[in-house]
Design a protein around this motif. Structure first.
Motif, PDB file in Angstrom:
ATOM      1  N   LYS A 193      31.069  89.569   2.448  1.00 19.04           N
ATOM      2  CA  LYS A 193      30.546  90.086   1.188  1.00 19.04           C
ATOM      3  C   LYS A 193      30.784  89.021   0.131  1.00 19.04           C
ATOM      4  N   ARG A 194      29.717  88.580  -0.545  1.00 16.48           N
ATOM      5  CA  ARG A 194      29.817  87.421  -1.425  1.00 16.48           C
ATOM      6  C   ARG A 194      29.796  87.791  -2.902  1.00 16.48           C
ATOM      7  N   LEU A 195      30.765  87.212  -3.637  1.00 17.18           N
ATOM      8  CA  LEU A 195      30.736  87.183  -5.094  1.00 17.18           C
ATOM      9  C   LEU A 195      30.343  85.755  -5.467  1.00 17.18           C
ATOM     10  N   SER A 196      29.148  85.565  -5.952  1.00 15.84           N
ATOM     11  CA  SER A 196      28.602  84.213  -6.156  1.00 15.84           C
ATOM     12  C   SER A 196      29.233  83.558  -7.379  1.00 15.84           C
ATOM     13  N   ILE A 197      29.909  82.434  -7.143  1.00 16.42           N
ATOM     14  CA  ILE A 197      30.580  81.692  -8.210  1.00 16.42           C
ATOM     15  C   ILE A 197      30.082  80.244  -8.263  1.00 16.42           C
ATOM     16  N   ILE A 198      29.981  79.609  -7.106  1.00 18.48           N
ATOM     17  CA  ILE A 198      29.536  78.220  -6.995  1.00 18.48           C
ATOM     18  C   ILE A 198      28.208  78.172  -6.240  1.00 18.48           C
ATOM     19  N   ASP A 199      27.238  77.383  -6.757  1.00 17.68           N
ATOM     20  CA  ASP A 199      25.921  77.238  -6.124  1.00 17.68           C
ATOM     21  C   ASP A 199      25.337  78.615  -5.813  1.00 17.68           C
ATOM     22  N   LEU A 200      24.892  79.290  -6.855  1.00 14.23           N
ATOM     23  CA  LEU A 200      24.466  80.686  -6.734  1.00 14.23           C
ATOM     24  C   LEU A 200      23.298  80.860  -5.778  1.00 14.23           C
ATOM     25  N   ALA A 201      22.416  79.864  -5.715  1.00 18.17           N
ATOM     26  CA  ALA A 201      21.215  79.994  -4.883  1.00 18.17           C
ATOM     27  C   ALA A 201      21.507  79.771  -3.406  1.00 18.17           C
ATOM     28  N   ASN A 202      22.576  79.049  -3.127  1.00 22.99           N
ATOM     29  CA  ASN A 202      22.927  78.734  -1.734  1.00 22.99           C
ATOM     30  C   ASN A 202      24.326  79.299  -1.440  1.00 22.99           C
ATOM     31  N   GLY A 203      24.998  78.759  -0.455  1.00 20.46           N
ATOM     32  CA  GLY A 203      26.363  79.185  -0.165  1.00 20.46           C
ATOM     33  C   GLY A 203      26.475  80.505   0.560  1.00 20.46           C
ATOM     34  N   GLN A 204      25.373  80.969   1.191  1.00 18.20           N
ATOM     35  CA  GLN A 204      25.447  82.226   1.938  1.00 18.20           C
ATOM     36  C   GLN A 204      26.382  82.092   3.134  1.00 18.20           C
ATOM     37  N   GLN A 205      26.992  83.225   3.499  1.00 19.28           N
ATOM     38  CA  GLN A 205      27.914  83.250   4.636  1.00 19.28           C
ATOM     39  C   GLN A 205      27.600  84.451   5.534  1.00 19.28           C
ATOM     40  N   PRO A 206      27.993  84.353   6.805  1.00 16.41           N
ATOM     41  CA  PRO A 206      28.663  83.239   7.477  1.00 16.41           C
ATOM     42  C   PRO A 206      27.816  81.957   7.417  1.00 16.41           C
ATOM     43  N   ALA A 207      28.505  80.837   7.270  1.00 14.09           N
ATOM     44  CA  ALA A 207      27.847  79.536   7.241  1.00 14.09           C
ATOM     45  C   ALA A 207      27.979  78.884   8.612  1.00 14.09           C
TER      46      ALA A 207
END
Length: 634
Positions: free
Chosen positions: A51-65
């Motif tokens: 579950k992601r709280l977007s802080i850095i690189d909002l458009a990318n950085g999805q997980q699992p990576a």
């Protein structure tokens, strides 16, 4: 900042059904309401949820990576503050990146260095890696325990990890309470890591990792990779001016690193030294949103000091006042912590986080400075106790101090440090046991009286003071203050302070960053002799030297005021029937472990003003509410 769940089993068994695993992950929605992601391998032996709280690189950085080859998957909770520098290093080593997220950098750190990647990271983190080619899983937690990671091994030879305990216990209808953890809670007000309140569930300790092959899960056990003990045992006795200058540079760098985000960043502000240093540094580059907490009981209220500091640095300041209706948040505390947790500053921390979340997603806090620079009153009292012990020969301690303890009044209404009888009585005992009692909500004697004889027999004489004694024995320096400091870094800091900040902030979907716990600062400053930080009634002297050009004299030399709630007064503001309703004698009685007659007596003594037992009653009330929700066996 996020929430993660991970599960691994050997090829002879299967994971929980995917629907159940998804349900486990959804319990962490508050930690990451922005995005959700899953990975399940073909054999149904590996599952990762995020579950992601977007802080850095909002458009990318999805997980699992995943790695480019798809063999390595990662789920990550936290922030890597030096990710840009690491990225430059990794590019030179031949790595290719597709985003500007710290998650992808962490993934490539694993690809490059495997277990040794931990040495390169500056941040707060817990993460889990699945390396399919090596048939290996790896889970790690940051050096100081800023970010949590729970784990359990099940009877079918599987292992699960999660950012919060609620994910792991979701479908466990046979969980049993851990007897020694219950005793720890009533002694300290929290369950110290690596224990959980339930048997067979664990907290991965700060500075530890777990690594194992999928066909060898049975032998998967935590391994320590970092400890502040090495720095403490260096015992530096002098601090040249050059070290002070370097300390300021490192602290400034630590603060600035923690302001990097693609979302608004604010700061908690008490008006004291620690938070003022942070706000002073932040305000040099931008206008800061600051947040403070006040109380309806004047002696606990620092809101005026916070406003003064806010005016000085021209911040956009918000102040909220907490009153006795804070008892309404008992259920929220249980939902946040999944364990009984009795720190009475939990409710104000939760409410100030809720207020901050209306405008910012990241907040900086001064937590950790008191542990690092010896700011707590207990350290000063230990110094006084040590000096008194040196004046009089050990053989006559009991005679002199025991007699004085009987002569002086108890002064139960007075603050702890003014209770002469308590002070003299402590001088007849072991100094670490005395520190344990000073750090406890309930003394060992009081804790034993809270329970019935059956529970005490089951507990078999266990006390959390054993934890303190074991930790103190590891410190080579013959200075009780340094021993107490190490104990705090291994117990109170990760299991109370940082746990409180993590759960209350993440319940409101905001991230709190703690610059004073940059591991570079800890390694450089925790080893300094206690007399460099404490002289007479003054404390945190090294931090005051480091910050001498950041703050005016009035703030720089302001005495510390603990961030705590007026629990004694709040209980006395309520009618007796309301107090008994909150303490919930009926639930305690049904549990079959409590001496409810004694608890009734505690209520009477407190309401009549004969003893200040607000925190004892609060710890009992929290546990009663926990029992009501836990559905667990004794």
């Amino acid at each position: 900042m996020c929430g993660l769940v991970a599960g691994f089993v050997n090829s002879k068994t299967n994971l929980y059904p995917q629907s159940q695993f998804i349900e486990m992950t959804e319990t962490l929605h508050h930690r990451g309401p922005d995005e959700t992601g899953y990975y399940f391998n073909n054999d149904n032996t590996v599952a990762l949820g995020h579950k992601r709280l977007s802080i850095i690189d909002l458009a990318n950085g999805q997980q699992p990576a995943a790695s480019d080859c798809g063999n390595v998957q990662i789920v990550f909770n936290g922030e890597i503050y030096n990710y840009k520098e690491l990225k430059q290093t990794l590019v030179k080593l031949g790595h290719t990146f597709h985003s500007d997220s710290d998650t992808e950098v962490l993934l490539h750190c694993w690809l490059q260095w495997q277990h040794d990647c931990l040495k390169h990271l500056n941040g707060m983190f817990s993460f889990v890696v699945w390396d399919q080619a090596a048939n290996l899983f790896f889970a790690a937690r940051d050096r100081l325990g800023i970010k949590p990671l729970f784990w359990t091994k099940t009877d079918d030879n599987s292992i699960y990890f999660a950012s919060e305990l609620k994910s792991l216990i979701l479908n466990d209808n046979n969980k049993t309470l851990n007897t020694s953890a219950i005793h720890d809670y009533f002694s300290l007000g929290y369950v110290p890591e690596p224990k959980c309140i339930y048997d067979n569930y664990n907290k991965l300790e700060a500075g530890h990792y777990i690594s194992a092959h999928l066909d060898d899960i049975t032998n998967a056990e935590p391994v320590q990779y970092w400890d502040c003990l090495d720095s403490i045992n260096k015992h530096l006795s002098e601090t040249p001016d050059s070290d002070i200058d370097n300390g300021l540079k490192t602290l400034t760098d630590s603060i600035n690193m923690r302001t990097v985000a693609d979302v608004p960043v604010g700061a908690f502000l008490s008006g004291g030294l620690d938070s003022s240093v942070i706000v002073s540094t932040m305000s040099k580059t931008s206008k800061v949103c600051t947040y403070s907490m006040g109380f309806d009981t004047k002696e606990y209220d620092e809101s005026a000091d916070a406003q003064t500091t806010a005016n000085l640095f021209n911040t956009d300041h918000t102040d909220i006042i907490v009153s006795a209706n804070a008892f309404e948040y008992l259920d929220d505390i249980i939902d946040m912590f999944d364990e009984p947790f009795a720190d009475n500053s939990t409710i104000p921390t939760y409410l100030i986080s809720k207020q901050a979340a209306k405008r910012v997603k990241v907040v900086l806090s001064g937590d950790g400075a008191d542990e690092l620079f010896l700011g707590y009153r207990n350290y000063r009292m230990l110094k006084l106790e040590t000096q008194l012990r040196r004046i009089f020969p050990k053989p006559i301690h009991n005679v002199i101090f025991g007699s004085l303890a009987k002569f002086y009044p108890t002064l139960a209404w007075a603050p702890q440090f003014l209770r002469a009888q308590s002070t003299f009585k402590s001088l007849t005992g072991d100094i670490i046991d005395n520190f344990h009692e000073a750090m406890s909500l309930n003394s060992d004697c009081q804790t034993q009286l809270i329970f019935n004889s059956e529970f005490n027999t089951k507990n078999n004489g266990y006390s959390s003071k054993q934890i303190f004694q074991n930790l103190a024995a590891k410190v080579k320096i013959n200075d009780p203050i340094k021993k107490a400091q190490y104990i705090d870094f291994k117990t109170y800091l990760p299991s109370n302070i940082l746990t409180k900040v993590d759960r209350t902030s993440m319940a409101n979907s905001i991230e709190v960053r703690v610059p004073f716990l940059d591991h570079r600062l800890v390694q450089n400053w925790i080893g300094h002799a206690s007399n460099e930080n404490i002289k007479g009634s003054k404390s945190k002297l090294l931090l005051r030297k480091i910050a001498k050009n950041l703050l005016p004299h009035k703030i720089l030399h302001k005495s510390k005021k603990s961030f705590t709630s007026p629990m004694d007064e709040w209980f006395r503001m309520m009618p007796p029937e309301k107090v008994r309703d909150i303490v919930d004698i009926d639930t305690l009685s049904k549990a079959g472990m409590f001496n409810t007659d004694h608890i009734e007596n505690l209520i009477t003594l407190h309401l009549k003003g004969k003893n200040n037992l607000g925190m004892s009653l609060w710890s009992i009330a929290v546990f009663a509410r926990f029992l009501k929700k836990a559905n667990a066996k004794n």
